[in-house]
Design a protein around this motif. Structure first.
Motif, PDB file in Angstrom:
ATOM      1  N   THR A   1      13.614  86.461   0.336  1.00  0.00           N
ATOM      2  CA  THR A   1      14.590  85.484   0.831  1.00  0.00           C
ATOM      3  C   THR A   1      15.306  86.038   2.061  1.00  0.00           C
ATOM      4  N   LEU A   2      15.604  87.340   2.051  1.00  0.00           N
ATOM      5  CA  LEU A   2      16.222  87.969   3.223  1.00  0.00           C
ATOM      6  C   LEU A   2      15.283  87.896   4.435  1.00  0.00           C
ATOM      7  N   VAL A   3      13.981  88.100   4.195  1.00  0.00           N
ATOM      8  CA  VAL A   3      12.993  87.973   5.279  1.00  0.00           C
ATOM      9  C   VAL A   3      13.029  86.557   5.867  1.00  0.00           C
ATOM     10  N   TYR A   4      13.094  85.547   4.984  1.00  0.00           N
ATOM     11  CA  TYR A   4      13.173  84.154   5.480  1.00  0.00           C
ATOM     12  C   TYR A   4      14.428  83.960   6.331  1.00  0.00           C
ATOM     13  N   ALA A   5      15.517  84.566   5.889  1.00  0.00           N
ATOM     14  CA  ALA A   5      16.780  84.378   6.610  1.00  0.00           C
ATOM     15  C   ALA A   5      16.754  85.091   7.960  1.00  0.00           C
ATOM     16  N   LEU A   6      16.174  86.293   8.004  1.00  0.00           N
ATOM     17  CA  LEU A   6      16.161  87.059   9.249  1.00  0.00           C
ATOM     18  C   LEU A   6      15.270  86.424  10.299  1.00  0.00           C
ATOM     19  N   SER A   7      14.255  85.665   9.850  1.00  0.00           N
ATOM     20  CA  SER A   7      13.292  85.095  10.794  1.00  0.00           C
ATOM     21  C   SER A   7      13.623  83.646  11.159  1.00  0.00           C
ATOM     22  N   GLY A   8      14.665  83.099  10.571  1.00  0.00           N
ATOM     23  CA  GLY A   8      15.028  81.723  10.873  1.00  0.00           C
ATOM     24  C   GLY A   8      14.274  80.692  10.040  1.00  0.00           C
ATOM     25  N   LEU A   9      13.361  81.160   9.173  1.00  0.00           N
ATOM     26  CA  LEU A   9      12.688  80.202   8.270  1.00  0.00           C
ATOM     27  C   LEU A   9      13.756  79.527   7.404  1.00  0.00           C
ATOM     28  N   ILE A  10      14.739  80.327   6.966  1.00  0.00           N
ATOM     29  CA  ILE A  10      16.004  79.780   6.484  1.00  0.00           C
ATOM     30  C   ILE A  10      16.913  79.741   7.703  1.00  0.00           C
ATOM     31  N   PRO A  11      17.469  78.595   8.098  1.00  0.00           N
ATOM     32  CA  PRO A  11      17.518  77.313   7.410  1.00  0.00           C
ATOM     33  C   PRO A  11      16.451  76.309   7.831  1.00  0.00           C
ATOM     34  N   HIS A  12      15.569  76.653   8.807  1.00  0.00           N
ATOM     35  CA  HIS A  12      14.759  75.592   9.423  1.00  0.00           C
ATOM     36  C   HIS A  12      13.597  75.116   8.560  1.00  0.00           C
ATOM     37  N   CYS A  13      12.990  76.002   7.773  1.00  0.00           N
ATOM     38  CA  CYS A  13      11.804  75.609   7.006  1.00  0.00           C
ATOM     39  C   CYS A  13      12.032  75.711   5.503  1.00  0.00           C
ATOM     40  N   VAL A  14      12.806  76.697   5.081  1.00  0.00           N
ATOM     41  CA  VAL A  14      13.093  76.882   3.663  1.00  0.00           C
ATOM     42  C   VAL A  14      14.495  76.353   3.412  1.00  0.00           C
ATOM     43  N   LYS A  15      14.590  75.331   2.582  1.00  0.00           N
ATOM     44  CA  LYS A  15      15.881  74.656   2.418  1.00  0.00           C
ATOM     45  C   LYS A  15      16.693  75.230   1.264  1.00  0.00           C
ATOM     46  N   GLY A  16      17.969  75.056   1.345  1.00  0.00           N
ATOM     47  CA  GLY A  16      18.880  75.510   0.300  1.00  0.00           C
ATOM     48  C   GLY A  16      20.298  75.506   0.809  1.00  0.00           C
ATOM     49  N   GLU A  17      21.201  76.081   0.015  1.00  0.00           N
ATOM     50  CA  GLU A  17      22.609  76.107   0.392  1.00  0.00           C
ATOM     51  C   GLU A  17      22.948  77.473   0.985  1.00  0.00           C
ATOM     52  N   ILE A  18      23.483  77.451   2.198  1.00  0.00           N
ATOM     53  CA  ILE A  18      23.750  78.694   2.921  1.00  0.00           C
ATOM     54  C   ILE A  18      25.243  78.865   3.153  1.00  0.00           C
ATOM     55  N   LYS A  19      25.685  80.089   2.953  1.00  0.00           N
ATOM     56  CA  LYS A  19      27.032  80.464   3.417  1.00  0.00           C
ATOM     57  C   LYS A  19      26.863  81.723   4.249  1.00  0.00           C
ATOM     58  N   GLY A  20      27.736  81.897   5.244  1.00  0.00           N
ATOM     59  CA  GLY A  20      27.635  83.081   6.089  1.00  0.00           C
ATOM     60  C   GLY A  20      26.699  82.836   7.252  1.00  0.00           C
ATOM     61  N   SER A  21      26.361  83.912   7.975  1.00  0.00           N
ATOM     62  CA  SER A  21      25.562  83.707   9.185  1.00  0.00           C
ATOM     63  C   SER A  21      24.587  84.851   9.446  1.00  0.00           C
ATOM     64  N   VAL A  22      23.549  84.520  10.229  1.00  0.00           N
ATOM     65  CA  VAL A  22      22.562  85.502  10.684  1.00  0.00           C
ATOM     66  C   VAL A  22      22.447  85.366  12.193  1.00  0.00           C
ATOM     67  N   LYS A  23      22.602  86.479  12.883  1.00  0.00           N
ATOM     68  CA  LYS A  23      22.386  86.473  14.327  1.00  0.00           C
ATOM     69  C   LYS A  23      21.288  87.460  14.665  1.00  0.00           C
ATOM     70  N   VAL A  24      20.333  87.013  15.487  1.00  0.00           N
ATOM     71  CA  VAL A  24      19.275  87.896  15.956  1.00  0.00           C
ATOM     72  C   VAL A  24      19.342  87.925  17.473  1.00  0.00           C
ATOM     73  N   ASP A  25      19.495  89.123  18.023  1.00  0.00           N
ATOM     74  CA  ASP A  25      19.615  89.269  19.465  1.00  0.00           C
ATOM     75  C   ASP A  25      20.711  88.335  19.996  1.00  0.00           C
ATOM     76  N   GLY A  26      21.756  88.218  19.229  1.00  0.00           N
ATOM     77  CA  GLY A  26      22.907  87.421  19.652  1.00  0.00           C
ATOM     78  C   GLY A  26      22.821  85.935  19.344  1.00  0.00           C
ATOM     79  N   LEU A  27      21.653  85.464  18.911  1.00  0.00           N
ATOM     80  CA  LEU A  27      21.504  84.035  18.637  1.00  0.00           C
ATOM     81  C   LEU A  27      21.724  83.737  17.157  1.00  0.00           C
ATOM     82  N   ASP A  28      22.576  82.766  16.885  1.00  0.00           N
ATOM     83  CA  ASP A  28      22.776  82.310  15.517  1.00  0.00           C
ATOM     84  C   ASP A  28      21.533  81.508  15.111  1.00  0.00           C
ATOM     85  N   THR A  29      20.889  81.928  14.019  1.00  0.00           N
ATOM     86  CA  THR A  29      19.603  81.301  13.645  1.00  0.00           C
ATOM     87  C   THR A  29      19.749  79.806  13.337  1.00  0.00           C
ATOM     88  N   ARG A  30      20.955  79.379  12.951  1.00  0.00           N
ATOM     89  CA  ARG A  30      21.139  77.953  12.652  1.00  0.00           C
ATOM     90  C   ARG A  30      21.076  77.105  13.911  1.00  0.00           C
TER      91      ARG A  30
END
Ligand code: ADP
Ligand code: ADP
Length: 234
Positions: free
Chosen positions: A45-74
């Motif tokens: 699940t962490l892998v999905y979140a780090l790659s942006g599959l969460i939230p774009h492809c794998v659905k669910g309820e998210i709290k908090g944020s992931v930024k990669v190279d400064g970009l918020d994955t959402r």
């Protein structure tokens, strides 16, 4: 600098199953991180979140944020994120299209509208980086497990990401192939400054290659530090 920032990330699948519970992580450019822990502890699940599959492809309820190279994955589509973070999912077969190796690596670039001459250059470079020069005409069915994984890695590298996230890349690879995959990752990390984040359940492999181990349990990070300190030797 910092290339991955996860802040208080919690994620629950639509069935209500909470897979991540307030995870925070900061990863710098050039780190080689092993993510470990019993199954299930939220590693995939962490892998999905780090790659942006969460939230774009794998659905669910998210709290908090992931930024990669400064970009918020959402806030950015997967195609845009893929230029920053490459992902290798657990099943290598699922990621390969049964094309010739050259086309396997070229297709994502074609889809992004990269010019033909630039594609030729990048495909050659990516195959070289994973040690698959001379395999251009082969299809995945003509490759060993480790070679398939390295081809999948090449197809991700051609997009020139800063970070690569891999989910148990050698789960179905024999010991010599496992070594080749990890020696490839080590070279990419040391010579090209690629940030490597890899889910790995083999303690001896993690101790040998990773500079940092993140241990998960029940969707939480329960230890984070030098592999020799974080991992028991058993
Ligand atoms: P690990 O990779 O450490 O084995 P996972 O991230 O796969 O852990 O799973 C964490 C939790 O999320 C588990 O309880 C698992 O059952 C649940 N889970 C994983 N994928 C799904 C899914 N697609 N739908 C519902 N629950 C899931
Ligand atoms: P088993 O599957 O033998 O019961 P566990 O469930 O304890 O083992 O852990 C499964 C995997 O999680 C191990 O193969 C290991 O990679 C990882 N792991 C869990 N806890 C630790 C730890 N303290 N140190 C190192 N690895 C661990």
């Amino acid at each position: 600098g910092e290339v991955v920032r996860v802040e208080n990330l919690s994620f629950s699948y639509p069935n209500g199953r909470r897979a991540l519970d307030s995870v925070s992580l900061s990863i710098s450019q050039g780190e080689f991180v092993a993510v470990m822990g019993p199954s299930p502890s939220g590693k995939s699940t962490l892998v999905y979140a780090l790659s942006g599959l969460i939230p774009h492809c794998v659905k669910g309820e998210i709290k908090g944020s992931v930024k990669v190279d400064g970009l918020d994955t959402r806030e950015h589509p997967v195609a845009e994120l893929a230029k920053r973070v490459g992902v290798i999912l657990q099943d290598p077969e699922a990621q390969l299209l049964e094309l010739r190796a050259v086309d396997e690596v070229a297709l994502p670039l074609e889809n992004l509208g990269v010019p033909a001459e630039e594609i030729r250059l990048r495909v050659g470079e990516a195959l070289e980086m994973v040690g698959l020069r001379g395999y251009e005409e082969r299809s995945p069915s003509e490759l060993s497990g480790g070679e398939k994984q390295r081809l999948a890695i090449a197809s991700v590298l051609a997009l020139r990401p800063k970070v690569i996230v891999l989910d148990e890349p050698t789960a179905n690879v024999d010991p010599p192939g496992t070594l080749q995959v990890y020696e490839t990752l080590k070279r990419l990390n040391e010579e090209h400054g690629l940030t490597v984040i890899v889910v790995e359940n083999k303690v001896e492999v993690a101790r040998r290659y990773a500079k940092r181990a993140v241990l998960m349990e029940g969707g939480r990070v329960v230890a984070d530090g030098e592999p020799s300190k974080v991992l028991r030797s058993d």
